[in-house]
Design an enzyme around this catalytic site. Structure first.
Site, mmCIF file in Angstrom:
data_model
loop_
_atom_site.group_PDB
_atom_site.id
_atom_site.type_symbol
_atom_site.label_atom_id
_atom_site.label_comp_id
_atom_site.label_asym_id
_atom_site.label_seq_id
_atom_site.Cartn_x
_atom_site.Cartn_y
_atom_site.Cartn_z
ATOM 1 C CG HIS A 1 0.747 5.023 -1.447
ATOM 2 N ND1 HIS A 1 0.950 3.812 -0.814
ATOM 3 C CD2 HIS A 1 0.059 5.795 -0.560
ATOM 4 C CE1 HIS A 1 0.421 3.853 0.389
ATOM 5 N NE2 HIS A 1 -0.136 5.037 0.566
ATOM 6 C CG ASN B 1 3.016 1.482 1.003
ATOM 7 O OD1 ASN B 1 2.877 1.305 -0.205
ATOM 8 N ND2 ASN B 1 2.025 1.288 1.859
ATOM 9 C CG HIS B 2 2.652 -2.989 0.614
ATOM 10 N ND1 HIS B 2 2.022 -3.296 1.796
ATOM 11 C CD2 HIS B 2 1.773 -2.223 -0.082
ATOM 12 C CE1 HIS B 2 0.811 -2.754 1.809
ATOM 13 N NE2 HIS B 2 0.644 -2.096 0.680
ATOM 14 C CG HIS C 1 -4.599 0.853 -3.862
ATOM 15 N ND1 HIS C 1 -4.841 -0.359 -3.246
ATOM 16 C CD2 HIS C 1 -3.313 1.154 -3.577
ATOM 17 C CE1 HIS C 1 -3.748 -0.755 -2.603
ATOM 18 N NE2 HIS C 1 -2.823 0.159 -2.783
ATOM 19 C CG HIS D 1 4.844 4.142 -3.692
ATOM 20 N ND1 HIS D 1 4.315 3.292 -4.634
ATOM 21 C CD2 HIS D 1 4.312 3.757 -2.513
ATOM 22 C CE1 HIS D 1 3.509 2.426 -4.055
ATOM 23 N NE2 HIS D 1 3.488 2.685 -2.751
#
Length: 578
Positions: free
Chosen positions: A165, A47-48, A167, A136
């Site tokens: 995704h 997503n980054h 952490h 993810h």
């Protein structure tokens, strides 16, 4: 890179696995005669680094083009997501790796509910393949019942799901008894945010597969920066402001927090491994109660060179009690806390500042444009370098409200009716996550169409519904080559996005005309072609502008808006965005 050999073979068709790339890059880097690869890397996006912009590109597109990685799992049509596996063979072991890069959780959740996700399986020796799915997305629900992907949405024939995704590392695969597959949650390899899950041991993993059996070996990382987080409730400790200690309580709190920092720094020095960075990350989440919060930047100055985040040590929070009152209605003995939320008076990020600013504007200026929607598009502009995010957000919401008014037969030119109609529109669109997912789908399905002529756009849009790609040479998913893939479930053709594409294209013409007028002085009038006029009529855009050569008067199909030196006098619906 290196000169060593590769002991396994990719037996699926690269043009299918990498169909999102241009034709010359639909290959794996191990087959490039100009590169020596002995350990190929296959990756999906997160997503980054998700695709964005009018070209819908990710950083991983560039890395794949350079031959550094093999980028798979990119969905080019969010209304018909087809996932074809990478098929590897070594001896008697057959491995099928499915991948799906990050998609907005609400949008993917809806796609699963509407049966818009298809996973293809090899037709030959179907049951002999060991099936891995790399995903993810949010695993538990986050801020909404649709803002995650339930494990029950996935296929039961999967053997192992590798869930990115999240952490927080869970280094041992967990069996989902209902679905029959196991889930491995690797966690992040470095601390990317100061939350509870980041303080745990980080791992990388070695996965060994033999036939239908597998084993996961977690390998502890020894170079990750130490991270410590601690929650402090000053009221529970006894730091309460009253008339007798108003002058000294804040100094006492600062001394207490200094001692806490010194203790954590000593702990970090004692536990640090030889290869770890010297300066740790330390976060103190402090509920100040009725004591005035300390300035995080001033507090952190004395710890420069001793911690890695001196400006972000203190986070002011409010604590929420865990559980209910006791039998006597007394909650004074409750010392644990369920969740921590940022104190409104202490803004810790630019997103918080913008959110508060837009909410203030909403009362007088942003009568139509949602503050949350504006903040989201601004984050796309800043974090993803998406230069068209704000303009696209404006065009999307403008088109949506005009459609809303047309469906209710309300004339946008009627200024007296607009405020009440806009309030009705906002009440009908309170589900912001759903609205954001519609916006993301609108951008994907309309961005490339808007930049073509009407005839090209029509043909391209029709072809995207068939293949999910703009490339004329892009192969169909069922034309695989060495191994054919059969879809687990078939999807019908998806319709309903063409109108938004055409409307956006018209808006692009209008913007281009305005720029030409401003830079060139007396630019020639924008005269739409017959096909453009027909397309604008079909899209329902009853307010498409035609701009005069001098740029003083703008005629809008029966309405005249006078513009003098950039000052606009109009009752047009666009005013409610400003």
């Amino acid at each position: 890179m290196g000169d060593g050999g590769i002991n396994f073979e990719l037996v699926s068709e690269p043009t299918v696995n990498f169909g999102h790339m241009e034709k010359q890059f639909q290959r794996i880097n191990t087959e490039d005669p100009n590169l020596n690869i002995n350990l190929p890397v296959y990756s999906i996006h997160g997503n980054h680094d998700d695709p964005s912009g009018s070209t819908y590109l990710s950083e991983l597109d560039l890395l794949h083009t350079y031959g550094l990685i093999n980028y798979f799992g990119k969905a080019v049509d969010l209304e018909n997501i087809e996932i074809a596996p990478l098929l590897f063979a070594k001896g008697n072991t057959k491995l099928a790796v499915y991948g799906l890069g990050a998609i907005r959780d609400e949008r993917l959740h809806r796609a699963y509910l509407e049966n818009q996700v298809t996973m293809h399986r090899p037709e030959e020796a179907t049951e002999e393949w060991f099936n891995i799915f790399v995903i993810h997305q949010n695993r538990p629900a986050h801020r909404g019942k649709h803002n995650y992907v339930p494990e029950t949405f996935l296929e039961k024939w999967l053997d192992l799901v590798i869930w990115g995704h999240e952490h927080d590392p869970v280094p041992v695969p967990v069996l989902n008894k209902e679905m029959g597959f196991e889930v491995l949650q690797p966690g992040s390899s470095v601390a990317t945010s100061m939350s509870d899950g980041e303080g745990k041991q980080k791992y990388c993993y070695l996965l060994k597969v033999a036939g239908r059996r597998y084993r996961v070996e977690p390998i502890a990382l020894e170079t990750v920066r130490p991270f410590y987080i601690e929650d402090i409730n000053l009221t529970a400790i006894g730091y309460i402001k009253d008339d007798g200690n108003a002058d000294v309580i804040r100094d006492d709190v600062e001394k207490f927090l200094n001692k806490k920092m010194e203790k954590l720094i000593r702990k970090a020095e004692e536990e640090r491994r030889p290869q770890q960075p010297k300066e740790p990350l330390i976060r103190l989440r402090v509920d100040f109660g009725n004591v005035e919060p300390l300035n995080p930047i001033l507090f952190g100055q004395r710890f420069f060179g001793r911690v890695a985040n001196p400006k972000e040590i203190i986070q002011a929070v409010k604590s929420k009690p865990l559980g209910r009152n006791n039998r006597n209605g007394d909650t004074s003995n409750v010392s644990q806390f369920k969740s921590m939320t940022i104190v409104p008076e202490v803004v810790t990020s630019i997103e918080d500042l913008l959110k508060e600013h837009f909410k203030r504007l909403a009362n007088d200026h942003l009568q139509l444009f949602s503050p949350d929607f504006m903040n989201e598009s601004l984050k796309q502009f800043v974090h993803n370098d998406d230069k068209e995010a704000i303009v696209d957000a404006f065009e999307f919401q403008k088109a949506q409200v005009e459609k809303f008014l047309r469906e209710r037969e309300i004339d946008p030119a009627s200024v007296s009716d607009l405020p009440e109609s806009i309030r009705a529109y906002k009440e009908a669109h309170v589900d912001m996550p759903q609205y954001l997912s519609d916006f993301a789908a609108w951008r994907v399905n309309s961005s490339k169409v808007a930049k073509r002529s009407p005839s090209q756009a029509t043909g391209t849009a029709a072809k995207r519904n068939r293949t999910g790609s703009d490339d004329e040479d892009a192969p169909h998913i069922d034309n695989v080559g060495p191994l054919s893939l059969a879809p687990l479930s078939t999807q019908g053709s998806v319709r309903g996005r063409g109108r938004g594409s055409r409307a956006r294209g018209g808006a692009t013409v209008a913007r281009g005309g305005a720029r030409g007028r401003g830079r060139g002085g007396a630019a020639s009038a924008v005269s739409p072609t017959e096909s453009e006029e027909e397309e604008a009529n079909d899209s329902g855009d009853s307010n498409g502008p035609s701009i005069s050569s001098r740029g003083r008067t703008t005629t809008t199909r029966g309405r005249v808006t006078t513009t003098t030196r950039g000052r606009r006098r109009t009752g047009h619906i666009t005013d409610y965005f400003m």
